[in-house]
Design a protein around this motif. Structure first.
Motif, PDB file in Angstrom:
ATOM      1  N   SER A 138       0.833  -1.213   0.000  1.00  0.00           N
ATOM      2  CA  SER A 138       0.000   0.000   0.000  1.00  0.00           C
ATOM      3  C   SER A 138       0.862   1.255   0.000  1.00  0.00           C
ATOM      4  O   SER A 138       0.593   2.214  -0.731  1.00  0.00           O
ATOM      5  CB  SER A 138      -0.914   0.020   1.231  1.00  0.00           C
ATOM      6  OG  SER A 138      -1.796  -1.052   1.211  1.00  0.00           O
ATOM      7  N   ILE A 184       2.562   1.753  -3.447  1.00  0.00           N
ATOM      8  CA  ILE A 184       1.624   2.295  -4.437  1.00  0.00           C
ATOM      9  C   ILE A 184       1.365   3.778  -4.177  1.00  0.00           C
ATOM     10  O   ILE A 184       1.350   4.595  -5.105  1.00  0.00           O
ATOM     11  CB  ILE A 184       0.312   1.482  -4.433  1.00  0.00           C
ATOM     12  CG1 ILE A 184       0.574   0.079  -5.003  1.00  0.00           C
ATOM     13  CG2 ILE A 184      -0.775   2.195  -5.231  1.00  0.00           C
ATOM     14  CD1 ILE A 184      -0.595  -0.862  -4.873  1.00  0.00           C
ATOM     15  N   ALA A 185       1.199   4.152  -2.928  1.00  0.00           N
ATOM     16  CA  ALA A 185       0.943   5.557  -2.594  1.00  0.00           C
ATOM     17  C   ALA A 185       2.145   6.433  -2.953  1.00  0.00           C
ATOM     18  O   ALA A 185       1.992   7.512  -3.546  1.00  0.00           O
ATOM     19  CB  ALA A 185       0.607   5.689  -1.111  1.00  0.00           C
ATOM     20  N   SER A 222       4.534   5.764  -5.170  1.00  0.00           N
ATOM     21  CA  SER A 222       4.656   5.782  -6.633  1.00  0.00           C
ATOM     22  C   SER A 222       3.687   6.770  -7.256  1.00  0.00           C
ATOM     23  O   SER A 222       4.031   7.519  -8.168  1.00  0.00           O
ATOM     24  CB  SER A 222       4.414   4.387  -7.208  1.00  0.00           C
ATOM     25  OG  SER A 222       5.354   3.473  -6.725  1.00  0.00           O
ATOM     26  N   THR A 223       2.449   6.761  -6.763  1.00  0.00           N
ATOM     27  CA  THR A 223       1.446   7.699  -7.280  1.00  0.00           C
ATOM     28  C   THR A 223       1.863   9.136  -7.005  1.00  0.00           C
ATOM     29  O   THR A 223       1.732  10.015  -7.865  1.00  0.00           O
ATOM     30  CB  THR A 223       0.075   7.406  -6.632  1.00  0.00           C
ATOM     31  OG1 THR A 223      -0.276   6.048  -6.896  1.00  0.00           O
ATOM     32  CG2 THR A 223      -0.995   8.325  -7.176  1.00  0.00           C
ATOM     33  N   LEU A 224       2.400   9.385  -5.815  1.00  0.00           N
ATOM     34  CA  LEU A 224       2.856  10.730  -5.468  1.00  0.00           C
ATOM     35  C   LEU A 224       4.024  11.167  -6.352  1.00  0.00           C
ATOM     36  O   LEU A 224       4.052  12.298  -6.844  1.00  0.00           O
ATOM     37  CB  LEU A 224       3.272  10.765  -3.991  1.00  0.00           C
ATOM     38  CG  LEU A 224       3.732  12.111  -3.445  1.00  0.00           C
ATOM     39  CD1 LEU A 224       2.596  13.116  -3.502  1.00  0.00           C
ATOM     40  CD2 LEU A 224       4.241  11.953  -2.032  1.00  0.00           C
ATOM     41  N   ILE A 280       4.803  10.115  -9.423  1.00  0.00           N
ATOM     42  CA  ILE A 280       4.308  10.350 -10.781  1.00  0.00           C
ATOM     43  C   ILE A 280       3.549  11.675 -10.849  1.00  0.00           C
ATOM     44  O   ILE A 280       3.733  12.459 -11.776  1.00  0.00           O
ATOM     45  CB  ILE A 280       3.430   9.171 -11.248  1.00  0.00           C
ATOM     46  CG1 ILE A 280       4.297   7.928 -11.461  1.00  0.00           C
ATOM     47  CG2 ILE A 280       2.671   9.518 -12.522  1.00  0.00           C
ATOM     48  CD1 ILE A 280       3.510   6.651 -11.672  1.00  0.00           C
ATOM     49  N   GLY A 281       2.727  11.942  -9.843  1.00  0.00           N
ATOM     50  CA  GLY A 281       1.978  13.204  -9.819  1.00  0.00           C
ATOM     51  C   GLY A 281       2.892  14.410  -9.729  1.00  0.00           C
ATOM     52  O   GLY A 281       2.716  15.404 -10.435  1.00  0.00           O
ATOM     53  N   THR A 307       4.772  14.950 -13.087  1.00  0.00           N
ATOM     54  CA  THR A 307       3.895  15.553 -14.089  1.00  0.00           C
ATOM     55  C   THR A 307       3.674  17.032 -13.795  1.00  0.00           C
ATOM     56  O   THR A 307       3.759  17.876 -14.685  1.00  0.00           O
ATOM     57  CB  THR A 307       2.550  14.807 -14.126  1.00  0.00           C
ATOM     58  OG1 THR A 307       2.796  13.435 -14.415  1.00  0.00           O
ATOM     59  CG2 THR A 307       1.616  15.392 -15.177  1.00  0.00           C
TER      60      THR A 307
END
Length: 175
Positions: free
Chosen positions: A22, A25-26, A28-30, A32-33, A36
């Motif tokens: 978990s 994933i959190a 990694s999402t941060l 990538i965000g 960007t």
């Protein structure tokens, strides 16, 4: 008894029961965000700050050029146009205007080629390719021009073009 849970439900349960997964994933999402957002911000800042602005070279330039054969001094003209990295227009070679091909500008450097027919006596004309590379220094462009092809070999020619300070004559307004 059959398991009515879907594959997605099973994956979701596995993620919830595994705190390391978990967290991965959190994070990694941060990442990538943020990546960007950072790229979008950089692009916007470049747009507003005018980074890598094209030098103001559009217009007429002139140069006194001494070619590598006897009595070959010519007043040459360059008429530049374009935007961003594109460069087009015309350049004279021994007084004859030719279209600029493959023109590009990056920072304070510009490159382009012109082509001219070269004839010797009554034989067929051969194409000579003139490759120009210039460095913009204020209202001057320091050029090196190399010719290839044609009937004879040539050494590179160095010359400096200066912005034409005389605007073209205007036509009087009709009465």
């Amino acid at each position: 008894m059959s398991d009515a849970r879907t594959r997605l439900d099973k994956i979701n349960t596995r993620i919830r029961n595994n705190p390391v997964l978990s967290l991965l994933i959190a994070v990694s999402t941060l990442v990538i965000g943020l990546s960007t957002f950072t790229n979008a911000t950089r692009n916007l800042m470049d747009l507003f700050s005018g980074a890598e602005q094209r030098p103001a070279i559009n217009g007429l330039w002139q140069a006194q050029v001494s070619y590598d054969w006897p009595n070959a001094d010519y007043q040459e003209s360059f008429n530049f146009a374009g935007s961003d990295t594109q460069l087009y227009g015309s350049a004279s070679f021994t007084g004859s205007m030719n279209g600029i091909l493959e023109g590009a500008i990056a920072g304070d450097t510009l490159r382009f080629i012109t082509k001219t027919p070269e004839s010797l006596g009554s034989g067929p004309a051969q194409e000579a390719i003139h490759r120009y590379q210039g460095k913009i220094v204020g209202d001057e462009i320091e050029f090196v021009m190399q010719t290839e092809g044609g009937y004879s070999a040539h050494v590179p020619i160095e010359f400096t073009a200066k912005r034409n300070s005389n605007p073209p004559p205007t036509q009087p307004a009709p009465n």
